[in-house]
Design a protein around this motif. Structure first.
Motif, short mmCIF file in Angstrom:
data_model
loop_
_atom_site.label_atom_id
_atom_site.label_comp_id
_atom_site.label_asym_id
_atom_site.label_seq_id
_atom_site.Cartn_x
_atom_site.Cartn_y
_atom_site.Cartn_z
N LYS A 1 0.83 -1.20 0.00
CA LYS A 1 0.00 0.00 0.00
C LYS A 1 0.87 1.26 0.00
O LYS A 1 0.59 2.23 -0.72
CB LYS A 1 -0.91 -0.02 1.23
N HIS A 2 1.95 1.20 0.76
CA HIS A 2 2.87 2.34 0.82
C HIS A 2 3.55 2.55 -0.53
O HIS A 2 3.76 3.68 -0.98
CB HIS A 2 3.90 2.09 1.93
N THR A 3 3.90 1.46 -1.17
CA THR A 3 4.53 1.56 -2.50
C THR A 3 3.59 2.19 -3.50
O THR A 3 3.97 3.07 -4.29
CB THR A 3 4.95 0.16 -2.99
N LEU A 4 2.32 1.75 -3.49
CA LEU A 4 1.36 2.28 -4.45
C LEU A 4 1.01 3.74 -4.18
O LEU A 4 0.77 4.51 -5.12
CB LEU A 4 0.09 1.43 -4.44
N GLN A 5 1.01 4.12 -2.93
CA GLN A 5 0.62 5.49 -2.59
C GLN A 5 1.77 6.48 -2.74
O GLN A 5 1.57 7.60 -3.19
CB GLN A 5 0.08 5.54 -1.16
N LYS A 6 2.97 6.07 -2.38
CA LYS A 6 4.08 7.00 -2.31
C LYS A 6 5.02 6.96 -3.52
O LYS A 6 5.68 7.95 -3.82
CB LYS A 6 4.91 6.72 -1.05
N PHE A 7 5.10 5.83 -4.20
CA PHE A 7 6.13 5.69 -5.23
C PHE A 7 5.55 5.51 -6.64
O PHE A 7 5.88 6.27 -7.54
CB PHE A 7 7.05 4.51 -4.87
N ASP A 8 4.72 4.49 -6.84
CA ASP A 8 4.19 4.26 -8.19
C ASP A 8 2.85 3.53 -8.05
O ASP A 8 2.81 2.37 -7.63
CB ASP A 8 5.16 3.42 -9.03
N LYS A 9 1.78 4.24 -8.39
CA LYS A 9 0.47 3.62 -8.26
C LYS A 9 0.22 2.55 -9.33
O LYS A 9 -0.78 1.82 -9.25
CB LYS A 9 -0.62 4.68 -8.34
N HIS A 10 1.10 2.48 -10.29
CA HIS A 10 0.97 1.47 -11.35
C HIS A 10 2.01 0.36 -11.24
O HIS A 10 2.29 -0.34 -12.21
CB HIS A 10 1.09 2.14 -12.73
N ASP A 11 2.58 0.20 -10.06
CA ASP A 11 3.55 -0.87 -9.85
C ASP A 11 2.84 -2.23 -9.91
O ASP A 11 2.03 -2.56 -9.02
CB ASP A 11 4.26 -0.69 -8.51
N THR A 12 3.10 -2.98 -10.95
CA THR A 12 2.36 -4.24 -11.16
C THR A 12 2.66 -5.26 -10.07
O THR A 12 1.76 -6.04 -9.70
CB THR A 12 2.72 -4.83 -12.54
N TYR A 13 3.88 -5.29 -9.55
CA TYR A 13 4.21 -6.26 -8.51
C TYR A 13 3.39 -5.99 -7.25
O TYR A 13 2.82 -6.91 -6.63
CB TYR A 13 5.69 -6.25 -8.20
N SER A 14 3.28 -4.74 -6.87
CA SER A 14 2.52 -4.39 -5.66
C SER A 14 1.03 -4.67 -5.87
O SER A 14 0.35 -5.17 -4.96
CB SER A 14 2.74 -2.93 -5.31
#
Length: 1183
Positions: free
Chosen positions: A699-712
């Protein structure tokens, strides 16, 4: 009109000679003109040779004043034409026309005819265009002048015969210079309507000239043949040229052999064409036309050869040095030669000469095809120099010179398409290339470029999904057609590595094996291209290939290794990665300017991953550490080192390395993905969603870094799947919450597929949700089957096993679970799933063996994790179910041992249930587990005891029956074995007797053949003796007195003793009449033995073998005993092998040597009473 071959070796003229041609050879060096003077008529010599006046004014005044004859005017004009002063010659004839304006019509017509021919000659030498210079007169100008002269002559006498030929040539020139256009006719030889009408008028003129000359005008015949050639009627033109050659074999100016060769060329017989041109060159070594055409034929041979072929260079050199250059030396303004040589200079990059020669060919030619070639060479020159605007213009001019549009010049169209690619006008390039393929289907170059353009559309990803699919199909179609064309031996095409590389990229996703095959073909091409001097001194073929592979491009080896890695052929991948690294080193040694650092880094990383896949973690760690030393900021190497640390030390250094890596590279998505994977593997089951560290991290990755990160996004979907799977389903409200959780998971997976339509993990997550939530197992199975082709992970096979299990296809479920276990040995979950599916299968089939297999897998899982209570519960539950199954089975389907094992298992299950119930977190309610244990201790134990007693009693009661049945069966088996053994022995004995009998028969046959051969030999010897005696009697003659025989003569020998049985038998004799023999009243024993004659057909051979020329009498003493013939066979001696009777056991016979005196017609009586003589018959004996 034309020079004719007048002898075997000499000629009067040559078509290819330098200007002036031999046709002007009859012009004298000077001419006498009578001039009236005070003293009378004086002859003045006018110079017509090299000293001819440049200004003809005085000469013309003289001729006009003295009223010179028409022939003098024409001769002076021809003399000026001879010295390339055509304008002066035309001026002379113009003056003559005015002088003879009131003369006879025939004189004026001859002057006008000569003027017309000079204009036509001037047209051939004039340029096609004036380049905006008004002082330069073009070919069209002189054609108009010639037309005006012919029209003026026609007004005087339209039927003047010489005008027919001039008019025909005029039409022919006009047709050759006409602009090409679209024809109304179809076919490869179609001609546009306007040009066709002009050619038809030329044919009519030539036919009129032939008719007026009574069929003797060779130039008209040549013109008619040329018109047929221009119309595309090559067979008709060939016939016409051959007819001219037959009637005038010495004609070489113009030479019909040139036309014959051109017709053969157009008809596809190119070697015959070269033969005709070579013959023309032999007759006229200074023929520039023949030289140029032979040079083109030699160049054409190189079109079927690759540039690396040794013959390519030799043929090209021969064409230029032996043909084209000599032709240029003869006439450096001949358009065809200039166009051909400009092509050569284009290859050698001599652009100045290309410009000069191409311009000369364009300006001087009256053939549109040659002008097209000139424009094409100029376009190529500008193309190479980078001037795309000029190149485009010249390509279009080249195409238009041959008709353009549906006709035109294919190389020019292709060049224009190439320029559009350079200008990034890809759609325009595709349009032109597709049009080329419509007009000329097997154009490999166009297919290659068009396929490459469509492939770039696929690789760029700028097109939509549908457009990309269509581009992929077209790219594969065109490039595969090119690949098929390479396999045609007639076309002799060389494979293009770029085509194979593009195909490899196109096949990469859907057909990786085809992609690898293309790369291997490129590898072979590269290996074949290595010079032999670079070969290492290695004899073994495999080692040599590995050594040569290090000389190949490292990128190629790296890509091949990647395909092997994906196919899990790790050993082969490792070998190629290592060869690629060696190749980088050698490439750097060969050329220090090459930067191989990036290649070495990528290939080393791939090699480290291969070591990981093979389980060689220490080697992989060394590789990644080396990369980190070379590139301290190389994050990928740091990620792999952290992962290896997790695998080697999962509780100490591993987690610390991962956490340190995340702290130092918090914004790197790959690092965050590794930490998410670590969080998933290290977390405990049953953690609340809000407290789940993995969920928080994603959730932190999608919110802070890349909302389109397929792995997350995929990780979030998997978390929701796991939560939904563990949710309660007791009430409808619980079921609704569970359904919404699955829907939330599917939303994450759908988002991933929107970002990456080929993400197999997201597709697999959707299939799992469909199977678990909606129970759509069939649809899920289809998705899993497609995912299996992309992912090689064990999870895919586990999901397939789950789905097949739900579909009650237990055998396939077990198969997929075993594949998953093979990919990940000793995995606890896979082994547990195998135990479960065997359990369900055994319960479904009521199979005790399946239940025991399920117990084995459950026990294996428990050994791997002995402290996990749910695995203990599984083992106890299976043992409990085995006890129930044994209890329910019939006595015939179980044994006492099975019951005893079930009792032992039940006791273990009861103890294990109690231990699980007393554990901290039992998998099921404690009371339920204790209740099951009590039921086993009370109910099941008593039932199994009763079953044990009942089974023991059953087996005891049936023990005797079983023993009897067992003994009976054993006896039956023994009886069958004894019977089988007896039959085998009988067969062996029978075979032995047959073999012995066969040996006896062979021995008897051998003895018989030996006796028969011996008998034949004896018989032949007797026949030979008889022949010798016969010849001796003939030599002595018949006049001598016969002598009587007395006692035994010296020549008579004993052949052996008589047999008592044989001597006792009476002999039938064919005696002569009494009056003739003088033996009346004698008994059979007393009567002398008569000679027997062999009855044989005339000319029948005496025996199988030729008799000897001489027989030694002394050898008769050494003869072995000869077997006697049977009585019935004594009258006729055998004539061959088929007539020989079998030998008969009898007494030895006496052989009489009849080499005696003349009166030996009667044999000596047999002293032993043996009446069967063995002497051969005498065919020539007197009757």
């Amino acid at each position: 009109m034309a020079a004719v071959h007048n002898g075997t070796n000499g000629t009067n003229g040559a078509n290819g000679a330098s200007f002036p041609p031999a046709r002007f050879s009859k012009v004298p060096e000077s001419i006498s003109v009578p001039v009236a003077d005070e003293d009378g008529i004086v002859d003045i010599d006018l110079e017509l040779g090299e000293q001819i006046e440049d200004d003809p004014t005085e000469l013309l005044t003289l001729l006009e004043t003295e009223r010179s004859a028409k022939t003098t005017w024409v001769m002076v004009a021809i003399a000026y034409a001879k010295h390339k002063k055509l304008d002066v010659a035309i001026e002379v004839l113009g003056k003559a026309i005015s002088v003879f304006a009131h003369a006879r019509s025939d004189e004026k017509l001859s002057i006008l005819n000569a003027t017309c021919w000079l204009y036509l000659l001037k047209c051939r030498e004039a340029p096609r265009v004036n380049n905006n210079d008004p002082d330069v007169k073009t070919k069209d100008h002189y054609l108009q002048q010639a037309t005006g002269v012919i029209n003026e002559a026609s007004r005087i006498s339209p039927s003047y015969p010489p005008l027919y030929l001039a008019r025909g040539v005029l039409y022919l020139l006009r047709a050759s210079m006409a602009k090409q256009g679209v024809s109304n006719a179809a076919g490869p030889n179609a001609v546009n309507t306007e040009r066709m009408d002009t050619l038809k008028q030329a044919v009519k003129c030539f036919e009129d000239a032939i008719r007026a000359s009574g069929g003797k005008n060779l130039m008209a015949k040549m013109g008619k043949a040329r018109v047929s050639y221009s119309m595309g009627k090559y067979a008709e033109a060939l016939k016409a040229y051959q007819s001219i050659l037959e009637s005038s074999p010495g004609l070489i100016d113009p030479d019909p052999r040139i036309g014959i060769g051109c017709c053969f060329w157009q008809l596809g017989f190119k070697d015959d064409a070269a033969t005709a041109w070579q013959r023309s060159l032999d007759l006229n070594p200074r023929s520039k036309i023949a030289l140029t055409l032979l040079g083109l034929h030699t160049l054409n041979k190189t079109s079927t050869l690759p540039a690396t072929d040794p013959s390519f260079a030799s043929l090209t050199k021969k064409s230029i040095t032996d043909y084209i250059v000599p032709s240029v030396k003869l006439d450096n303004k001949y358009p065809l030669t200039c166009a051909t040589l400009s092509k050569w200079y284009n290859i050698t990059k001599d652009m100045a000469k290309v410009e000069t020669l191409s311009r000369r060919a364009i300006e001087l030619t009256d053939v549109n095809a040659i002008a097209s070639d000139g424009w094409y060479q100029l376009a190529r020159k500008e193309h190479q120099l980078g001037d795309t605007n000029k190149a485009t213009d010249y390509y279009q001019r080249s195409d238009l010179a041959r008709g353009g549009d549906n006709a035109g010049y294919t190389p020019a169209k292709f060049g224009s398409a190439q320029l559009r690619v350079l200008k990034h006008d890809y759609d325009g390039a595709k349009f032109r290339l597709e049009k080329i393929l419509q007009q000329q289907s097997p154009a490999v170059e166009a297919q290659t470029l068009l396929g490459t353009l469509y492939a770039e559309d696929v690789f760029s990803g700028q097109t939509g999904k549908d457009d990309k699919s269509a581009a992929l199909k077209k790219a594969l179609k065109y490039l595969e057609d090119v690949q098929k064309a390479w396999k045609d031996p007639k076309r002799k095409l060389t494979p293009d590595p770029s085509v194979l590389l593009n195909l490899a990229r196109l096949y990469e996703t859907e057909h990786p094996e085809k992609s690898l095959k293309c790369l291997e073909e490129v590898e072979q091409i590269e290996l074949d291209g290595i010079p032999e001097e670079d070969y290492p001194d290695i004899e073994d073929e495999a080692d040599l290939k590995n050594a040569l592979r290090e000389l190949l491009p490292p990128q190629l080896l790296n890509n091949m290794a990647c395909f092997h890695y994906q196919a899990e052929r790790y050993l082969r991948a490792r070998e190629l990665f290592q060869a690629a690294l060696q190749g980088c080193v050698k490439a750097a040694d060969r050329d220090e300017s090459i930067d191989t650092d990036a290649l070495v880094t990528s290939i080393s990383y791939n090699l480290g991953r291969t070591y990981e896949a093979e389980g060689m973690l220490n080697e992989a760690k060394d590789v990644f550490e080396g990369l980190q030393k070379r590139h301290p900021n190389y994050i990928d190497a740091q990620i792999r080192l952290a992962y290896i640390a997790l695998r080697q030390q999962p509780t100490e250094e591993g987690p610390k390395a991962v956490k340190d890596l995340v702290k130092s590279h918090e914004d790197n998505l790959e690092v965050r993905a590794l930490y998410g994977w670590y969080a998933n593997k290290s977390k405990k089951r049953g953690v609340p969603f809000a407290e789940d560290q993995e969920q928080r991290h994603y959730k932190h990755t999608l919110q802070k870094f890349d909302k389109h990160d397929t792995y997350s996004l995929t990780g979030m979907g998997n978390i929701h799947l796991a939560i939904a799977r563990e949710m309660r389903r007791d009430t409808e409200q619980d079921k609704e919450k569970r359904r919404k959780m699955y829907e939330r998971a599917v939303e994450f997976f759908n988002k991933v597929l929107e970002l990456d339509p080929r993400n197999a993990y997201a597709a697999q997550g959707i299939a799992i949700a469909m199977a678990e939530d909606r129970k759509e197992h069939s649809t899920s199975l289809q998705i899993f089957m497609k995912v299996k082709d992309t992912l090689k992970d064990f999870n895919v096979y586990m999901n397939l096993g789950h789905t097949y299990g739900e579909l009650k296809q237990y055998a396939r479920a077990i198969e997929n679970y075993e594949i998953a276990l093979h990919k990940k040995p000793h995995d606890l979950n896979i082994i547990a799933c195998l135990g479960r599916v065997w359990f369900v299968r055994g319960k479904s089939d009521q199979s005790l063996s399946h239940m025991k297999t399920a117990l084995e897998y459950s026990q294996q899982a428990l050994k791997l994790a002995p402290n996990q209570n749910h695995l203990q519960f599984n083992v106890a539950f299976v043992q409990f179910q085995i006890a129930q199954l044994v209890y329910n089975l019939k006595e015939t389907a179980r044994t006492l041992v099975d019951v005893e094992e079930a009792q032992q298992g039940l006791d273990e299950a009861i103890r294990m249930f109690e231990a699980v119930a007393n554990s901290e977190n039992p998998p099921y309610p404690k009371d339920d587990i204790i209740q099951r244990a009590n039921m086993g201790r009370n109910t099941m134990a008593k039932q199994l005891q009763r079953t044990h007693d009942k089974q023991a009693e059953y087996e005891k009661e049936n023990a005797d029956k079983l023993q009897q049945a067992r003994e009976a069966r054993e006896n039956e088996i023994k009886k069958r074995e004894d019977e089988k053994r007896r039959v085998a022995e009988e067969q062996a004995e029978r075979a032995r007797k047959i073999m012995e009998e066969r040996q006896k028969l062979e021995e008897r046959d051998r003895e018989y053949m030996e006796r028969r051969i011996e008998e034949d030999r004896r018989r032949q010897e007797l026949i030979d003796d008889s022949e010798m005696r016969k010849s001796e009697r003939r030599s002595k003659g018949k006049g001598g007195k016969r002598k009587k025989k007395g006692d035994a003569d010296d020549s008579e020998t004993e052949a052996g003793g008589s047999d008592s049985d044989a001597s006792a038998k009476p002999r039938r004799r064919r005696n002569k009449s009494a009056g003739a023999s003088g033996t009346d009243g004698l008994s059979d024993e007393e009567r002398p033995r008569a000679k027997k004659r062999k009855l044989a057909r005339k000319n029948e051979p005496v025996g199988k073998y030729k008799s000897a020329e001489f027989v030694d009498d002394d050898s008769d003493d050494e003869l072995p005993d000869a077997p006697a013939l049977a009585d019935g066979d004594a009258d006729a001696a055998p004539s061959g092998d088929d007539d020989v009777s079998a030998p008969r056991a009898g007494g030895r016979k006496r052989v009489v040597d009849e080499d005696e005196d003349e009166d030996d017609d009667v044999a000596a009586p047999n002293t032993n009473g043996d009446g069967a003589g063995a002497a051969a018959a005498d065919d020539d004996e007197d009757e």
